[in-house]
Design an enzyme around this catalytic site. Structure first.
Site, PDB file in Angstrom:
ATOM      1  N   CYS A  43       0.818  -1.218   0.000  1.00 49.49           N
ATOM      2  CA  CYS A  43       0.000   0.000   0.000  1.00 49.49           C
ATOM      3  C   CYS A  43       0.850   1.266   0.000  1.00 49.49           C
ATOM      4  O   CYS A  43       0.652   2.159  -0.813  1.00 49.49           O
ATOM      5  CB  CYS A  43      -0.945   0.007   1.200  1.00 49.49           C
ATOM      6  SG  CYS A  43      -1.998   1.464   1.265  1.00 49.49           S
ATOM      7  N   CYS A  48      -1.420   1.738  -3.052  1.00 45.92           N
ATOM      8  CA  CYS A  48      -2.417   2.793  -2.841  1.00 45.92           C
ATOM      9  C   CYS A  48      -1.846   4.210  -2.837  1.00 45.92           C
ATOM     10  O   CYS A  48      -2.343   5.087  -3.538  1.00 45.92           O
ATOM     11  CB  CYS A  48      -3.150   2.576  -1.516  1.00 45.92           C
ATOM     12  SG  CYS A  48      -3.538   0.883  -1.097  1.00 45.92           S
ATOM     13  N   LYS A  51       0.096   5.323  -6.110  1.00 42.76           N
ATOM     14  CA  LYS A  51      -0.909   5.333  -7.177  1.00 42.76           C
ATOM     15  C   LYS A  51      -1.805   6.552  -7.058  1.00 42.76           C
ATOM     16  O   LYS A  51      -2.070   7.244  -8.052  1.00 42.76           O
ATOM     17  CB  LYS A  51      -1.754   4.058  -7.091  1.00 42.76           C
ATOM     18  CG  LYS A  51      -2.936   4.030  -8.058  1.00 42.76           C
ATOM     19  CD  LYS A  51      -3.870   2.880  -7.740  1.00 42.76           C
ATOM     20  CE  LYS A  51      -4.591   3.104  -6.431  1.00 42.76           C
ATOM     21  NZ  LYS A  51      -5.477   1.970  -6.066  1.00 42.76           N
ATOM     22  N   TYR A 178      -9.007  -3.724 -11.590  1.00 40.68           N
ATOM     23  CA  TYR A 178      -8.961  -2.328 -11.163  1.00 40.68           C
ATOM     24  C   TYR A 178      -7.568  -1.729 -11.332  1.00 40.68           C
ATOM     25  O   TYR A 178      -7.427  -0.551 -11.683  1.00 40.68           O
ATOM     26  CB  TYR A 178      -9.466  -2.179  -9.728  1.00 40.68           C
ATOM     27  CG  TYR A 178      -8.569  -2.722  -8.659  1.00 40.68           C
ATOM     28  CD1 TYR A 178      -7.636  -1.907  -8.028  1.00 40.68           C
ATOM     29  CD2 TYR A 178      -8.643  -4.051  -8.249  1.00 40.68           C
ATOM     30  CE1 TYR A 178      -6.806  -2.381  -7.038  1.00 40.68           C
ATOM     31  CE2 TYR A 178      -7.819  -4.542  -7.252  1.00 40.68           C
ATOM     32  CZ  TYR A 178      -6.907  -3.718  -6.653  1.00 40.68           C
ATOM     33  OH  TYR A 178      -6.083  -4.205  -5.674  1.00 40.68           O
ATOM     34  N   GLU A 182      -7.039   1.524 -13.595  1.00 35.63           N
ATOM     35  CA  GLU A 182      -6.525   2.724 -12.934  1.00 35.63           C
ATOM     36  C   GLU A 182      -5.291   3.253 -13.643  1.00 35.63           C
ATOM     37  O   GLU A 182      -5.187   4.458 -13.925  1.00 35.63           O
ATOM     38  CB  GLU A 182      -6.204   2.407 -11.477  1.00 35.63           C
ATOM     39  CG  GLU A 182      -7.427   2.230 -10.605  1.00 35.63           C
ATOM     40  CD  GLU A 182      -7.097   1.775  -9.194  1.00 35.63           C
ATOM     41  OE1 GLU A 182      -7.937   1.976  -8.302  1.00 35.63           O
ATOM     42  OE2 GLU A 182      -6.001   1.206  -8.988  1.00 35.63           O
ATOM     43  N   HIS A 436     -27.690  21.128  -2.378  1.00 35.13           N
ATOM     44  CA  HIS A 436     -27.745  21.625  -3.759  1.00 35.13           C
ATOM     45  C   HIS A 436     -26.890  22.878  -3.908  1.00 35.13           C
ATOM     46  O   HIS A 436     -26.844  23.705  -3.005  1.00 35.13           O
ATOM     47  CB  HIS A 436     -29.201  21.935  -4.113  1.00 35.13           C
ATOM     48  CG  HIS A 436     -29.388  22.391  -5.516  1.00 35.13           C
ATOM     49  ND1 HIS A 436     -29.338  21.534  -6.584  1.00 35.13           N
ATOM     50  CD2 HIS A 436     -29.611  23.626  -6.027  1.00 35.13           C
ATOM     51  CE1 HIS A 436     -29.542  22.208  -7.698  1.00 35.13           C
ATOM     52  NE2 HIS A 436     -29.703  23.495  -7.381  1.00 35.13           N
ATOM     53  N   GLU A 441     -26.229  14.923  -4.345  1.00 31.03           N
ATOM     54  CA  GLU A 441     -27.652  15.015  -4.018  1.00 31.03           C
ATOM     55  C   GLU A 441     -28.482  13.970  -4.764  1.00 31.03           C
ATOM     56  O   GLU A 441     -29.576  13.606  -4.322  1.00 31.03           O
ATOM     57  CB  GLU A 441     -28.187  16.419  -4.318  1.00 31.03           C
ATOM     58  CG  GLU A 441     -28.181  16.821  -5.778  1.00 31.03           C
ATOM     59  CD  GLU A 441     -28.668  18.262  -5.985  1.00 31.03           C
ATOM     60  OE1 GLU A 441     -29.774  18.584  -5.495  1.00 31.03           O
ATOM     61  OE2 GLU A 441     -27.945  19.044  -6.610  1.00 31.03           O
TER      62      GLU A 441
END
Length: 457
Positions: A43, A48, A51, A178, A182, A436, A441
């Site tokens: 990681c 992680c 990256k 992934y 990525e 908003h 939302e």
């Protein structure tokens, strides 16, 4: 600690091993940890963190054109890998130092060496030293899988991508998971010409099918040459670069080939099988609900067990191990409703069931979706669409899954995960007043199901 050098010996300095070692040492236990590469594991050093920093960097190139469309007078920039890489190296070294300091503060002995398990209570180091321990924790993580084809050694994996001497002009990424997707988005954003081959019919296998299609369309629209149903057959070095031939008469010549064809548990050569520790077909260390192997004194956490291969899960497993073994409080790590994010561009955040899983396991399911151009994209006539999706059990109205593809989806899904983990219903979502104007939302504004699914069969 009668008869043993240590109460606990941890093999592996990644997130799970470091957490377990540090917390165990804080209880007063005598703890040692061995790491053969760099503290922080996949990681921090090869996953992680670097990256995500590259994700940040890759977004600024497209943002220049967006800024121009918003009225800014800006010149096209050029990404300088030679400037970025030393900054990346410095940051990773800083984080590694923090891991090492935090681990050593409560008194953990750290060995910068490879460790193997000699017997149920003995660890042997590559330095020639041997130590006994009441408990041994295997936390060696995973490693990239490289296909067995001619010339495969000419390519690189995610382990090496951060250490490139130069940024390639053209790259072939092989894989559809992934990591592959990525890095396709990252390198494309940095100005690299990206081709991606995936042997399956669609990228991101195991994720929600509608989301998979949505993301692949976005990737192609960004200029990534994505080819599915294609497998490499051989890699050859030529005067023009690396020539890769594949199925269906596909051929491409690039500067680099990135193997992103999956990861496997890093359990080989540790001496586990000889002691009676069971390994699965792919090399995963088989453990029970408390991370204990078939050998009572040996435990395992993190990616080497191939349960849920995420850093926060490894950390939870390491903490649960300490609670169970050193605090007398048996704790099973919770693997239910774990949220995650895929850092494509835009991001994909997900928690809970996919539409296909819910249809198969629950049957009566309502699916709510909203696909739209966010205000920021619509204003400058960008065609990129966000996707929001809720999976709801029709009878209980419990929200079973949430999927978001949008800028900041990783941030949004963390908050949605809290509600879903608490058992929120669709009416709970509906009762929340929208913020908003935001993209988020939409998660409380989807009033009518897009699809109503009936039980299969």
């Amino acid at each position: 600690m009668s008869g043993f050098d240590y109460d606990l010996f941890v093999i592996g300095g990644g997130s799970g091993g470091v957490r377990a070692g540090r917390v165990a040492a804080e209880t007063g236990a005598k703890v040692a940890l061995a790491e053969e590469f760099r503290m922080g594991g996949t990681c921090v050093i090869r996953g992680c963190v670097p990256k995500k920093l590259m994700v940040f960097a890759s977004k600024f190139g497209p943002a220049v054109e967006d800024a121009r469309r918003f009225g800014w007078e800006m010149e096209d920039g050029r990404f300088d890998w030679d400037r970025f890489r030393p900054m990346l190296d410095k940051e990773l070294s800083r984080l590694e130092g923090i891991y090492r300091t935090n681990l050593g503060r409560p008194g953990t002995d750290i060995y910068d060496a490879r460790a193997v398990v000699k017997d149920a209570h003995t660890v042997a180091l590559s330095t020639g030293e041997e130590f006994t321990a009441k408990h041994i924790l295997v936390a060696t993580g995973g490693r990239p899988f490289v296909p067995d084809i001619p010339g495969a050694e000419l390519g690189i994996t995610s382990n090496e991508i951060f250490n490139l001497a130069r940024l390639p002009k053209k790259v072939l990424i092989v894989g559809g998971g992934y990591i592959a997707c990525e890095f396709a988005c990252i390198l494309n954003g940095l100005g690299v010409e990206v081709t991606q081959w995936h042997r399956g019919p669609q990228v991101l296998r195991g994720f929600d099918d509608e989301v998979r299609g949505h993301i692949s369309e976005l990737m192609v629209a960004q200029g990534i040459d994505l080819r599915v149903g294609v497998s490499p057959r051989a890699v050859e070095k030529t005067s023009e670069g690396l020539r890769v031939t594949g199925t269906e008469e596909h051929e491409v010549t690039v500067d680099e080939v990135l193997w992103a064809t999956g990861r496997v548990p890093n359990s080989a050569g540790l001496g586990l099988e000889a002691l009676g520790v069971e390994l699965s077909a792919n090399g995963a260390v088989v453990v029970d609900d408390y991370s204990q192997t078939a050998v009572p004194s040996i435990f395992a956490v993190g990616d080497v067990t191939d349960r849920i291969n995420l850093t926060p899960v490894a950390i939870r497993e390491g903490a649960a191990f300490v609670e169970t073994v050193f605090k007398g409080n048996p704790v099973k790590p919770d693997h239910e409703l774990v949220a995650s994010a895929v850092f494509t561009q835009p991001e994909y955040g997900t928690v809970g069931m996919t539409e296909e899983q819910a249809h198969r396991e629950v049957g009566n399911v309502d699916v709510y979706t909203a696909s739209f151009r966010p205000m920021q994209k619509s204003f400058i006539d960008r065609q990129e669409k966000a996707l929001f999706k809720l999976i709801v059990a029709r009878e209980s109205q419990k929200v079973l899954g949430c999927h978001i593809v949008a800028d900041g989806a990783g941030e949004m899904i963390q908050l949605a995960a809290v509600a879903i983990k608490m058992g929120a219903t669709k009416s709970d979502f509906d009762a929340a007043v929208a913020v908003h104007p935001t993209m988020a939302e939409e998660i409380v504004l989807m009033k009518s199901p897009t699809r109503r699914l009936e039980p299969i069969g």
